[in-house]
Design a protein around this motif. Structure first.
Motif, PDB file in Angstrom:
ATOM      1  N   ARG A  85      -7.398  -7.151  -0.571  1.00  0.00           N
ATOM      2  CA  ARG A  85      -8.325  -7.992   0.194  1.00  0.00           C
ATOM      3  C   ARG A  85      -8.552  -7.427   1.594  1.00  0.00           C
ATOM      4  O   ARG A  85      -9.644  -7.506   2.146  1.00  0.00           O
ATOM      5  CB  ARG A  85      -7.789  -9.424   0.293  1.00  0.00           C
ATOM      6  N   TYR A  86      -7.505  -6.857   2.193  1.00  0.00           N
ATOM      7  CA  TYR A  86      -7.607  -6.345   3.567  1.00  0.00           C
ATOM      8  C   TYR A  86      -7.708  -4.821   3.631  1.00  0.00           C
ATOM      9  O   TYR A  86      -7.529  -4.219   4.682  1.00  0.00           O
ATOM     10  CB  TYR A  86      -6.433  -6.856   4.401  1.00  0.00           C
TER      11      TYR A  86
ATOM     12  N   MET B 184      11.015  -2.013   7.762  1.00  0.00           N
ATOM     13  CA  MET B 184      11.143  -1.130   8.923  1.00  0.00           C
ATOM     14  C   MET B 184      10.045  -0.081   8.908  1.00  0.00           C
ATOM     15  O   MET B 184       9.919   0.662   7.943  1.00  0.00           O
ATOM     16  CB  MET B 184      12.502  -0.429   8.915  1.00  0.00           C
ATOM     17  N   GLY B 185       9.274  -0.041   9.988  1.00  0.00           N
ATOM     18  CA  GLY B 185       8.163   0.896  10.032  1.00  0.00           C
ATOM     19  C   GLY B 185       7.041   0.386   9.141  1.00  0.00           C
ATOM     20  O   GLY B 185       6.527   1.090   8.288  1.00  0.00           O
ATOM     21  N   CYS B 186       6.671  -0.875   9.349  1.00  0.00           N
ATOM     22  CA  CYS B 186       5.775  -1.592   8.431  1.00  0.00           C
ATOM     23  C   CYS B 186       4.332  -1.124   8.484  1.00  0.00           C
ATOM     24  O   CYS B 186       3.552  -1.436   7.588  1.00  0.00           O
ATOM     25  CB  CYS B 186       5.841  -3.089   8.695  1.00  0.00           C
ATOM     26  N   SER B 187       3.933  -0.395   9.531  1.00  0.00           N
ATOM     27  CA  SER B 187       2.543   0.000   9.720  1.00  0.00           C
ATOM     28  C   SER B 187       1.655  -1.246   9.628  1.00  0.00           C
ATOM     29  O   SER B 187       1.950  -2.244  10.279  1.00  0.00           O
ATOM     30  CB  SER B 187       2.150   1.082   8.710  1.00  0.00           C
ATOM     31  N   ASN B 188       0.612  -1.207   8.815  1.00  0.00           N
ATOM     32  CA  ASN B 188      -0.294  -2.363   8.724  1.00  0.00           C
ATOM     33  C   ASN B 188       0.216  -3.477   7.823  1.00  0.00           C
ATOM     34  O   ASN B 188      -0.471  -4.481   7.648  1.00  0.00           O
ATOM     35  CB  ASN B 188      -1.683  -1.909   8.246  1.00  0.00           C
ATOM     36  N   GLY B 189       1.383  -3.290   7.219  1.00  0.00           N
ATOM     37  CA  GLY B 189       2.017  -4.388   6.502  1.00  0.00           C
ATOM     38  C   GLY B 189       1.888  -4.401   4.996  1.00  0.00           C
ATOM     39  O   GLY B 189       2.133  -5.419   4.360  1.00  0.00           O
TER      40      GLY B 189
ATOM     41  N   MET C   8      -2.854  -5.971  13.759  1.00  0.00           N
ATOM     42  CA  MET C   8      -3.627  -6.091  12.514  1.00  0.00           C
ATOM     43  C   MET C   8      -2.885  -6.975  11.514  1.00  0.00           C
ATOM     44  O   MET C   8      -3.470  -7.863  10.893  1.00  0.00           O
ATOM     45  CB  MET C   8      -3.884  -4.715  11.907  1.00  0.00           C
ATOM     46  N   LEU C   9      -1.582  -6.746  11.374  1.00  0.00           N
ATOM     47  CA  LEU C   9      -0.780  -7.555  10.454  1.00  0.00           C
ATOM     48  C   LEU C   9      -0.743  -9.015  10.918  1.00  0.00           C
ATOM     49  O   LEU C   9      -0.868  -9.933  10.107  1.00  0.00           O
ATOM     50  CB  LEU C   9       0.632  -6.965  10.323  1.00  0.00           C
ATOM     51  N   GLU C  10      -0.593  -9.219  12.225  1.00  0.00           N
ATOM     52  CA  GLU C  10      -0.585 -10.600  12.752  1.00  0.00           C
ATOM     53  C   GLU C  10      -1.907 -11.314  12.460  1.00  0.00           C
ATOM     54  O   GLU C  10      -1.911 -12.507  12.149  1.00  0.00           O
ATOM     55  CB  GLU C  10      -0.314 -10.595  14.260  1.00  0.00           C
ATOM     56  N   ASP C  11      -3.013 -10.591  12.516  1.00  0.00           N
ATOM     57  CA  ASP C  11      -4.312 -11.184  12.178  1.00  0.00           C
ATOM     58  C   ASP C  11      -4.347 -11.636  10.720  1.00  0.00           C
ATOM     59  O   ASP C  11      -4.838 -12.720  10.406  1.00  0.00           O
ATOM     60  CB  ASP C  11      -5.457 -10.193  12.441  1.00  0.00           C
TER      61      ASP C  11
ATOM     62  N   ASN D 244       5.958 -17.194   5.900  1.00  0.00           N
ATOM     63  CA  ASN D 244       7.218 -16.503   5.583  1.00  0.00           C
ATOM     64  C   ASN D 244       7.200 -15.033   5.996  1.00  0.00           C
ATOM     65  O   ASN D 244       7.919 -14.211   5.447  1.00  0.00           O
ATOM     66  CB  ASN D 244       7.525 -16.622   4.090  1.00  0.00           C
ATOM     67  N   ILE D 245       6.367 -14.721   6.988  1.00  0.00           N
ATOM     68  CA  ILE D 245       6.321 -13.348   7.472  1.00  0.00           C
ATOM     69  C   ILE D 245       6.050 -13.356   8.971  1.00  0.00           C
ATOM     70  O   ILE D 245       5.207 -14.114   9.453  1.00  0.00           O
ATOM     71  CB  ILE D 245       5.250 -12.535   6.702  1.00  0.00           C
ATOM     72  N   LYS D 246       6.823 -12.543   9.685  1.00  0.00           N
ATOM     73  CA  LYS D 246       6.563 -12.381  11.119  1.00  0.00           C
ATOM     74  C   LYS D 246       6.552 -10.891  11.432  1.00  0.00           C
ATOM     75  O   LYS D 246       7.319 -10.114  10.858  1.00  0.00           O
ATOM     76  CB  LYS D 246       7.576 -13.152  11.970  1.00  0.00           C
ATOM     77  N   ALA D 247       5.656 -10.521  12.327  1.00  0.00           N
ATOM     78  CA  ALA D 247       5.482  -9.120  12.698  1.00  0.00           C
ATOM     79  C   ALA D 247       5.883  -8.940  14.151  1.00  0.00           C
ATOM     80  O   ALA D 247       5.544  -9.761  14.998  1.00  0.00           O
ATOM     81  CB  ALA D 247       4.025  -8.716  12.482  1.00  0.00           C
ATOM     82  N   GLU D 248       6.613  -7.874  14.428  1.00  0.00           N
ATOM     83  CA  GLU D 248       7.097  -7.625  15.789  1.00  0.00           C
ATOM     84  C   GLU D 248       6.964  -6.150  16.141  1.00  0.00           C
ATOM     85  O   GLU D 248       7.267  -5.293  15.317  1.00  0.00           O
ATOM     86  CB  GLU D 248       8.582  -7.993  15.905  1.00  0.00           C
TER      87      GLU D 248
END
Length: 188
Positions: free
Chosen positions: A8-9, A33-38, A63-66, A75-79
């Motif tokens: 989708r993204y 770890m090292g998630c890039s765009n998720g 981008m992932l937070e968007d 159930n997901i948080k990006a840092e």
């Protein structure tokens, strides 16, 4: 039915080793770890894992937070986090580190792996996929860090190696190189 958020993204599918590992690992607290765009984090969250996704690149994290916000994922948080710090602040049942170590400061890799191991809950799992540089297959890409033969296995002495190989693979850009692939379970 789950929606394929990656397509989708416009993200690549989850790494094949993450998909394979999830056939035996029950949903738990997971670290990408090292998630890039998720791509892996989104996959894990769809399976019911509580995911923390970290990367040093603020643009990738935004981008992932968007996506998290648009999809109302809880159930997901990006840092934004520099993995070289080797100072994780939580414990996880599953830590995934695919195609990430080779971009780290070589002087910090031992500390990063030790930190991963320390922050893995008893009976939890670590998944690592990392490029190698060997006499048979010299690495054609100038990564800051590559593994030597047997090196990853040595790091995980005392853990149960669910999967371990040092096979030749193809990068997304078509380059052929040898990768160490390991799924290991921490003793209880």
């Amino acid at each position: 039915m789950t929606v394929d958020l990656n397509s989708r993204y416009g993200l690549n599918p989850a790494h094949s080793e993450v998909v394979e590992a999830c056939q035996i690992i029950e949903p738990c607290d997971a670290l990408d770890m090292g998630c890039s765009n998720g791509r892996n984090a989104l996959y894990l969250s769809q399976l019911g894992f509580d995911v923390t996704a970290i990367d040093v690149n603020p643009s990738a994290i935004h981008m992932l937070e968007d996506i998290i916000k648009q999809e109302e994922l809880t159930n997901i948080k990006a840092e934004v986090y520099d993995i070289n710090r080797a100072n994780l602040d939580a414990d996880y049942g599953f830590i995934s580190c695919t195609v990430t170590l080779m971009f780290l400061d070589p002087a910090r890799v031992d500390a990063v792996i030790a930190d991963m191991q320390q922050r893995t809950k008893p009976e939890g799992y670590n998944l690592i996929v990392c490029a190698m540089d060997t006499p048979a297959y010299p690495c054609p890409i100038n990564f800051p860090f590559t593994l030597n033969e047997g090196q990853l296995r040595e790091f995980y002495e005392g853990w149960e190696l669910i999967k371990y190989n040092e096979d030749v693979g193809t990068m997304h850009n078509g380059a052929q190189l040898q990768f160490a692939t390991m799924l290991a379970q921490k003793p209880s």
